[in-house]
Motif scaffolding. Structure first.
Motif, PDB file in Angstrom:
ATOM      1  N   LEU A   8       0.832  -1.204   0.000  1.00  0.00           N
ATOM      2  CA  LEU A   8       0.000   0.000   0.000  1.00  0.00           C
ATOM      3  C   LEU A   8       0.868   1.256   0.000  1.00  0.00           C
ATOM      4  O   LEU A   8       0.573   2.231  -0.687  1.00  0.00           O
ATOM      5  CB  LEU A   8      -0.936  -0.015   1.214  1.00  0.00           C
ATOM      6  N   THR A   9       1.951   1.236   0.716  1.00  0.00           N
ATOM      7  CA  THR A   9       2.865   2.382   0.775  1.00  0.00           C
ATOM      8  C   THR A   9       3.460   2.670  -0.602  1.00  0.00           C
ATOM      9  O   THR A   9       3.564   3.833  -1.014  1.00  0.00           O
ATOM     10  CB  THR A   9       3.994   2.108   1.797  1.00  0.00           C
ATOM     11  N   GLU A  10       3.858   1.635  -1.303  1.00  0.00           N
ATOM     12  CA  GLU A  10       4.429   1.824  -2.643  1.00  0.00           C
ATOM     13  C   GLU A  10       3.390   2.409  -3.601  1.00  0.00           C
ATOM     14  O   GLU A  10       3.682   3.324  -4.375  1.00  0.00           O
ATOM     15  CB  GLU A  10       4.950   0.488  -3.183  1.00  0.00           C
ATOM     16  N   LEU A  11       2.177   1.908  -3.544  1.00  0.00           N
ATOM     17  CA  LEU A  11       1.111   2.413  -4.414  1.00  0.00           C
ATOM     18  C   LEU A  11       0.790   3.878  -4.109  1.00  0.00           C
ATOM     19  O   LEU A  11       0.639   4.700  -5.020  1.00  0.00           O
ATOM     20  CB  LEU A  11      -0.155   1.563  -4.279  1.00  0.00           C
ATOM     21  N   LEU A  12       0.698   4.223  -2.840  1.00  0.00           N
ATOM     22  CA  LEU A  12       0.423   5.610  -2.462  1.00  0.00           C
ATOM     23  C   LEU A  12       1.556   6.539  -2.887  1.00  0.00           C
ATOM     24  O   LEU A  12       1.316   7.672  -3.313  1.00  0.00           O
ATOM     25  CB  LEU A  12       0.174   5.716  -0.951  1.00  0.00           C
ATOM     26  N   SER A  13       2.788   6.068  -2.784  1.00  0.00           N
ATOM     27  CA  SER A  13       3.937   6.877  -3.209  1.00  0.00           C
ATOM     28  C   SER A  13       3.858   7.188  -4.703  1.00  0.00           C
ATOM     29  O   SER A  13       4.098   8.318  -5.139  1.00  0.00           O
ATOM     30  CB  SER A  13       5.249   6.146  -2.906  1.00  0.00           C
ATOM     31  N   ILE A  15       1.144   7.227  -6.551  1.00  0.00           N
ATOM     32  CA  ILE A  15      -0.002   8.122  -6.773  1.00  0.00           C
ATOM     33  C   ILE A  15       0.365   9.559  -6.431  1.00  0.00           C
ATOM     34  O   ILE A  15       0.031  10.498  -7.168  1.00  0.00           O
ATOM     35  CB  ILE A  15      -1.230   7.632  -5.973  1.00  0.00           C
ATOM     36  N   VAL A  16       1.078   9.760  -5.332  1.00  0.00           N
ATOM     37  CA  VAL A  16       1.493  11.112  -4.939  1.00  0.00           C
ATOM     38  C   VAL A  16       2.441  11.696  -5.978  1.00  0.00           C
ATOM     39  O   VAL A  16       2.319  12.863  -6.372  1.00  0.00           O
ATOM     40  CB  VAL A  16       2.140  11.103  -3.531  1.00  0.00           C
TER      41      VAL A  16
END
Length: 131
Positions: A8-13, A15-16
């Motif tokens: 989830l952290t990689e995906l959010l990074s 997206i940001v």
């Protein structure tokens, strides 16, 4: 156990990062569009001033006899609407001249015609174009 995929952290990074890139690109596009509108406005002002100089030739006698001064030169004042009604310039829409920056109607904008060195000049006061 060998799990494949993204956290989830990689995906959010990601997206940001994509959001930041989109924001920078859209800011540049908006600035480019605004510069384009300003350039169109200045071209329109210059065209109107040129046409106003031609129109003012009919009023050269009144200009020579005028008591009004603009920067120390004899002057007369017209409105853009006078040029539209006379057929000197063609209206953009509904018999109006439209400001490309904010889509306001420019018909009541004053044009100063002045006589400098026996030559008719026109000036439209604005805060955008250099004259």
């Amino acid at each position: 156990m060998n799990k494949k995929g993204f956290t989830l952290t990689e995906l959010l990074s990601v997206i940001v990062i994509l959001a930041l890139i989109s924001l920078m690109a859209s800011t540049g596009i908006i600035k480019l569009a605004n510069n384009s509108k300003e350039n169109m406005y200045c071209a329109k002002i210059k065209l109107i001033e040129t046409e106003a100089e031609e129109y003012a030739i009919k009023y050269e006698r009144e200009l020579n006899e005028s008591d009004k001064l603009y920067n120390g030169y004899k002057s007369l004042t017209f409105k853009i609407n006078d040029l539209v009604e006379n057929g000197t310039i063609e209206a953009d829409k509904d018999n109006n001249i439209i400001n490309p920056i904010d889509n306001s109607i420019m018909n009541d904008t004053e044009i100063i015609i002045y006589l400098k060195n026996n030559q008719i000049n026109a000036y439209i006061d604005n805060n955008i174009c250099e004259n």
